[in-house]
Design a protein around this motif. Structure first.
Motif, PDB file in Angstrom:
ATOM      1  N   LEU A  12       0.796  -1.228   0.000  1.00  0.00           N
ATOM      2  CA  LEU A  12       0.000   0.000   0.000  1.00  0.00           C
ATOM      3  C   LEU A  12       0.827   1.276   0.000  1.00  0.00           C
ATOM      4  O   LEU A  12       0.378   2.298  -0.521  1.00  0.00           O
ATOM      5  N   CYS A  28      -8.883   6.905   7.775  1.00  0.00           N
ATOM      6  CA  CYS A  28      -9.155   6.194   6.520  1.00  0.00           C
ATOM      7  C   CYS A  28      -9.353   7.180   5.365  1.00  0.00           C
ATOM      8  O   CYS A  28      -8.767   7.012   4.293  1.00  0.00           O
ATOM      9  N   ASP A  37      -4.461   3.084  -0.834  1.00  0.00           N
ATOM     10  CA  ASP A  37      -5.696   2.348  -1.079  1.00  0.00           C
ATOM     11  C   ASP A  37      -6.038   1.418   0.081  1.00  0.00           C
ATOM     12  O   ASP A  37      -5.995   0.197  -0.041  1.00  0.00           O
ATOM     13  N   GLU A  39      -8.064  -0.770   2.480  1.00  0.00           N
ATOM     14  CA  GLU A  39      -9.295  -1.536   2.338  1.00  0.00           C
ATOM     15  C   GLU A  39     -10.314  -1.048   3.362  1.00  0.00           C
ATOM     16  O   GLU A  39      -9.978  -0.734   4.505  1.00  0.00           O
ATOM     17  N   HIS A  40     -11.557  -0.968   2.947  1.00  0.00           N
ATOM     18  CA  HIS A  40     -12.650  -0.526   3.828  1.00  0.00           C
ATOM     19  C   HIS A  40     -13.936  -1.191   3.334  1.00  0.00           C
ATOM     20  O   HIS A  40     -14.827  -0.559   2.793  1.00  0.00           O
ATOM     21  N   ALA A  41     -14.010  -2.487   3.552  1.00  0.00           N
ATOM     22  CA  ALA A  41     -15.056  -3.329   2.966  1.00  0.00           C
ATOM     23  C   ALA A  41     -16.476  -2.932   3.365  1.00  0.00           C
ATOM     24  O   ALA A  41     -17.404  -3.123   2.594  1.00  0.00           O
ATOM     25  N   THR A  50     -11.373  -4.328   8.253  1.00  0.00           N
ATOM     26  CA  THR A  50     -10.411  -4.267   7.140  1.00  0.00           C
ATOM     27  C   THR A  50      -9.586  -2.987   7.118  1.00  0.00           C
ATOM     28  O   THR A  50      -8.520  -2.955   6.512  1.00  0.00           O
ATOM     29  N   CYS A  51     -10.028  -1.932   7.772  1.00  0.00           N
ATOM     30  CA  CYS A  51      -9.278  -0.675   7.767  1.00  0.00           C
ATOM     31  C   CYS A  51      -8.441  -0.501   9.036  1.00  0.00           C
ATOM     32  O   CYS A  51      -7.997   0.599   9.361  1.00  0.00           O
ATOM     33  N   THR A 104      -5.235  -8.128   6.193  1.00  0.00           N
ATOM     34  CA  THR A 104      -6.549  -7.799   6.731  1.00  0.00           C
ATOM     35  C   THR A 104      -7.405  -9.059   6.689  1.00  0.00           C
ATOM     36  O   THR A 104      -7.131  -9.974   5.911  1.00  0.00           O
ATOM     37  N   ASN A 106     -10.969  -9.991   5.692  1.00  0.00           N
ATOM     38  CA  ASN A 106     -12.195  -9.549   5.045  1.00  0.00           C
ATOM     39  C   ASN A 106     -13.113 -10.754   4.951  1.00  0.00           C
ATOM     40  O   ASN A 106     -12.981 -11.578   4.069  1.00  0.00           O
ATOM     41  N   LYS A 109     -14.887 -11.621   1.672  1.00  0.00           N
ATOM     42  CA  LYS A 109     -14.128 -12.251   0.598  1.00  0.00           C
ATOM     43  C   LYS A 109     -13.674 -13.666   0.945  1.00  0.00           C
ATOM     44  O   LYS A 109     -13.481 -14.474   0.077  1.00  0.00           O
TER      45      LYS A 109
END
Length: 110
Positions: A12, A28, A37, A39-41, A50-51, A104, A106, A109
């Protein structure tokens, strides 16, 4: 305006980053605004982990940790005593140094 220093992260922010962020902006949003970038699902509503970031410097200057955020942090990979959800942690008047965890979790996913 406070300065946020992001420690190097292999994907990142390979070289790290340093930028200013307005007070009361979430960490964030500041990261995303500066092309990191994160992640912030859940869309930054504090419903995932995720963040997750580790606030190396300036942790005590952030807004208070809420019960929901505390519950979600329990699901974060690499949880540390100075961990926060970057979508919930708001920049105060102090400079911050943050570390982005290598991974992270998630659940949407995985």
């Amino acid at each position: 305006m406070p300065t946020i220093t992001v420690l190097p992260h292999p994907e990142l922010a390979p070289a790290g980053a340093v930028f200013d962020a307005p007070q009361n902006m979430s960490i964030c949003d500041a990261l995303l605004l500066n092309k990191i970038d994160m992640e912030h699902a859940c869309g930054q509503v504090g419903a995932c982990s995720t963040c997750h970031v580790v606030v190396v410097q300036g942790f005590d200057t952030l807004n208070a940790l809420g019960d929901n955020e505390e519950d979600m942090l329990d699901q974060a990979w690499g949880l540390q005593p100075q961990s926060r959800l970057s979508c919930q942690a708001r920049v105060s008047g102090a400079d911050l140094t943050v570390e982005l965890p290598r991974y992270t979790l998630n659940h949407a996913k995985e």
